[in-house]
Design a protein around this motif. Structure first.
Motif, PDB file in Angstrom:
ATOM      1  N   ASP A  39       0.836  -1.197   0.000  1.00 47.13           N
ATOM      2  CA  ASP A  39       0.000   0.000   0.000  1.00 47.13           C
ATOM      3  C   ASP A  39       0.876   1.254   0.000  1.00 47.13           C
ATOM      4  OD1 ASP A  39       0.283   1.070   2.937  1.00 47.13           O
ATOM      5  OD2 ASP A  39       0.000  -1.102   3.104  1.00 47.13           O
ATOM      6  N   GLU A  40       0.231   2.354  -0.329  1.00 53.33           N
ATOM      7  CA  GLU A  40       0.939   3.631  -0.474  1.00 53.33           C
ATOM      8  C   GLU A  40       1.622   4.081   0.813  1.00 53.33           C
ATOM      9  OE1 GLU A  40      -0.272   8.291  -1.281  1.00 53.33           O
ATOM     10  OE2 GLU A  40      -1.562   6.738  -2.099  1.00 53.33           O
ATOM     11  N   SER A  41       0.913   4.052   1.939  1.00 51.53           N
ATOM     12  CA  SER A  41       1.488   4.612   3.172  1.00 51.53           C
ATOM     13  C   SER A  41       2.705   3.825   3.647  1.00 51.53           C
ATOM     14  CB  SER A  41       0.434   4.711   4.278  1.00 51.53           C
ATOM     15  OG  SER A  41      -0.045   3.442   4.632  1.00 51.53           O
ATOM     16  N   THR A  42       2.665   2.489   3.559  1.00 51.41           N
ATOM     17  CA  THR A  42       3.823   1.679   3.950  1.00 51.41           C
ATOM     18  C   THR A  42       5.012   2.001   3.049  1.00 51.41           C
ATOM     19  OG1 THR A  42       2.377  -0.094   4.710  1.00 51.41           O
ATOM     20  CG2 THR A  42       4.661  -0.688   4.266  1.00 51.41           C
ATOM     21  N   ALA A  43       4.752   2.106   1.744  1.00 51.29           N
ATOM     22  CA  ALA A  43       5.824   2.403   0.793  1.00 51.29           C
ATOM     23  C   ALA A  43       6.456   3.759   1.090  1.00 51.29           C
ATOM     24  CB  ALA A  43       5.278   2.372  -0.632  1.00 51.29           C
ATOM     25  N   VAL A  44       5.634   4.769   1.274  1.00 53.09           N
ATOM     26  CA  VAL A  44       6.149   6.124   1.504  1.00 53.09           C
ATOM     27  C   VAL A  44       6.940   6.180   2.812  1.00 53.09           C
ATOM     28  CG1 VAL A  44       5.446   8.492   2.020  1.00 53.09           C
ATOM     29  CG2 VAL A  44       4.459   7.290   0.057  1.00 53.09           C
ATOM     30  N   GLN A  45       6.411   5.574   3.874  1.00 55.64           N
ATOM     31  CA  GLN A  45       7.133   5.573   5.158  1.00 55.64           C
ATOM     32  C   GLN A  45       8.498   4.922   5.002  1.00 55.64           C
ATOM     33  OE1 GLN A  45       4.493   3.611   7.927  1.00 55.64           O
ATOM     34  NE2 GLN A  45       3.560   5.534   8.559  1.00 55.64           N
ATOM     35  N   TRP A  46       8.553   3.776   4.319  1.00 53.92           N
ATOM     36  CA  TRP A  46       9.815   3.054   4.150  1.00 53.92           C
ATOM     37  C   TRP A  46      10.778   3.883   3.316  1.00 53.92           C
ATOM     38  CZ3 TRP A  46      13.422   1.023   0.941  1.00 53.92           C
ATOM     39  CH2 TRP A  46      14.239   0.004   1.448  1.00 53.92           C
ATOM     40  N   LEU A  47      10.293   4.409   2.194  1.00 52.74           N
ATOM     41  CA  LEU A  47      11.164   5.149   1.278  1.00 52.74           C
ATOM     42  C   LEU A  47      11.674   6.462   1.871  1.00 52.74           C
ATOM     43  CD1 LEU A  47       9.195   4.464  -2.003  1.00 52.74           C
ATOM     44  CD2 LEU A  47      11.510   3.636  -1.466  1.00 52.74           C
ATOM     45  N   VAL A  59       6.818   0.402  -8.918  1.00 49.25           N
ATOM     46  CA  VAL A  59       5.524   0.735  -8.313  1.00 49.25           C
ATOM     47  C   VAL A  59       4.378   0.288  -9.220  1.00 49.25           C
ATOM     48  CG1 VAL A  59       4.127   2.632  -7.381  1.00 49.25           C
ATOM     49  CG2 VAL A  59       6.610   2.816  -7.362  1.00 49.25           C
ATOM     50  N   ASP A  60       3.388  -0.384  -8.631  1.00 49.41           N
ATOM     51  CA  ASP A  60       2.137  -0.671  -9.323  1.00 49.41           C
ATOM     52  C   ASP A  60       1.217   0.530  -9.111  1.00 49.41           C
ATOM     53  OD1 ASP A  60       0.080  -1.917 -10.690  1.00 49.41           O
ATOM     54  OD2 ASP A  60      -0.418  -3.311  -9.076  1.00 49.41           O
ATOM     55  N   GLY A  65      -4.088  -0.069  -0.513  1.00 46.62           N
ATOM     56  CA  GLY A  65      -4.505   1.204   0.060  1.00 46.62           C
ATOM     57  C   GLY A  65      -3.750   2.304  -0.643  1.00 46.62           C
ATOM     58  N   GLY A  66      -4.437   3.368  -1.022  1.00 46.24           N
ATOM     59  CA  GLY A  66      -3.781   4.437  -1.767  1.00 46.24           C
ATOM     60  C   GLY A  66      -3.480   3.968  -3.182  1.00 46.24           C
ATOM     61  N   SER A  67      -2.482   4.611  -3.812  1.00 46.30           N
ATOM     62  CA  SER A  67      -2.132   4.228  -5.179  1.00 46.30           C
ATOM     63  C   SER A  67      -0.667   4.500  -5.455  1.00 46.30           C
ATOM     64  CB  SER A  67      -2.989   5.004  -6.183  1.00 46.30           C
ATOM     65  OG  SER A  67      -2.513   6.329  -6.300  1.00 46.30           O
ATOM     66  N   GLY A  68      -0.191   3.904  -6.534  1.00 44.93           N
ATOM     67  CA  GLY A  68       1.169   4.162  -6.971  1.00 44.93           C
ATOM     68  C   GLY A  68       1.370   5.615  -7.358  1.00 44.93           C
ATOM     69  N   CYS A  99       1.958   9.324 -14.959  1.00 45.85           N
ATOM     70  CA  CYS A  99       3.077   8.739 -14.207  1.00 45.85           C
ATOM     71  C   CYS A  99       4.384   9.473 -14.496  1.00 45.85           C
ATOM     72  CB  CYS A  99       3.234   7.261 -14.557  1.00 45.85           C
ATOM     73  SG  CYS A  99       1.886   6.222 -13.951  1.00 45.85           S
ATOM     74  N   LEU A 100       4.641   9.766 -15.764  1.00 50.58           N
ATOM     75  CA  LEU A 100       5.867  10.475 -16.137  1.00 50.58           C
ATOM     76  C   LEU A 100       5.876  11.889 -15.567  1.00 50.58           C
ATOM     77  CD1 LEU A 100       6.194   9.180 -19.803  1.00 50.58           C
ATOM     78  CD2 LEU A 100       7.593   8.489 -17.832  1.00 50.58           C
ATOM     79  N   ALA A 101       4.707  12.537 -15.556  1.00 48.32           N
ATOM     80  CA  ALA A 101       4.602  13.884 -14.992  1.00 48.32           C
ATOM     81  C   ALA A 101       4.869  13.877 -13.486  1.00 48.32           C
ATOM     82  CB  ALA A 101       3.216  14.474 -15.276  1.00 48.32           C
ATOM     83  N   LEU A 102       4.570  12.766 -12.819  1.00 51.82           N
ATOM     84  CA  LEU A 102       4.793  12.645 -11.373  1.00 51.82           C
ATOM     85  C   LEU A 102       6.190  12.122 -11.043  1.00 51.82           C
ATOM     86  CD1 LEU A 102       1.315  11.259 -10.237  1.00 51.82           C
ATOM     87  CD2 LEU A 102       2.269  13.523  -9.780  1.00 51.82           C
TER      88      LEU A 102
END
Length: 133
Positions: A39-47, A59-60, A65-68, A99-102
Motif C-alpha cells: 500500500d501507499e502509506s507503507t511504501a512512503v514511510q519506508w522510502l 511501483v504498481d 490502500g492508496g495508489s502508486g 506517471c511520467l509527470a509525477l
C-alpha cells in the motif's frame, strides 16, 4: 568480482506477482530486493526513512490502500531522488503521461513489457555497479 546487485524496492499488492517479480529480478538482473509494500502509506514511510537506500523503486498503480500515483507524487521532490518505474496492467496513454509527470522514469505494462523492464534494470545495474566496489 560479482556485480553489485541493484538495490530494489517493490510496491505491489499481489503476492503472486510480487514473488514472481522478485525471483525474476534476482535471477536475471541481478537485483537485491530490499523491501516490499502492498500500500501507499507503507511504501512512503519506508522510502522516506534515511537508512533505507535503494537504487530503484518499482511501483504498481493500483494498491491495497492508496495508489502508486500517490507514491510517485510524494517521492518526486525527495532528495536524493530514487529511480522510479511503474509496472502496471493499466498503462493507457493518459496514465503513462500522468506517471511520467509525477516523476516516473519509465512505465512498463505487466502484460508485455517484462523483458523491457529486465533490460532497463540490467542497464541500471551496470551503471550503478560501476560506482560501487
Amino acid at each position: 568480482m560479482p556485480p553489485h546487485p541493484l538495490k530494489t524496492y517493490i510496491v505491489e499488492d499481489s503476492r503472486v506477482i510480487r514473488e514472481n517479480l522478485i525471483a525474476t529480478l534476482e535471477e536475471l538482473v541481478p537485483a537485491e530486493v530490499v523491501g516490499v509494500a502492498e500500500d501507499e502509506s507503507t511504501a512512503v514511510q519506508w522510502l522516506m526513512a534515511p537508512q533505507h537506500a535503494v537504487e530503484l523503486v518499482i511501483v504498481d498503480i493500483f494498491l491495497k490502500g492508496g495508489s502508486g500515483l500517490g507514491v510517485l507524487r510524494t517521492m518526486q521532490d525527495q532528495q536524493p531522488r530514487h529511480r522510479m518505474v511503474v509496472l502496471s496492467n493499466y498503462t493507457t496513454p493518459e496514465m503513462r503521461r500522468k506517471c511520467l509527470a509525477l516523476g516516473a522514469d519509465r512505465v512498463f505494462d505487466k502484460s508485455y513489457d517484462i523483458d523491457a523492464l529486465i533490460a532497463y534494470c540490467s542497464q541500471l545495474q551496470v551503471a550503478t555497479g560501476s560506482t560501487h566496489s
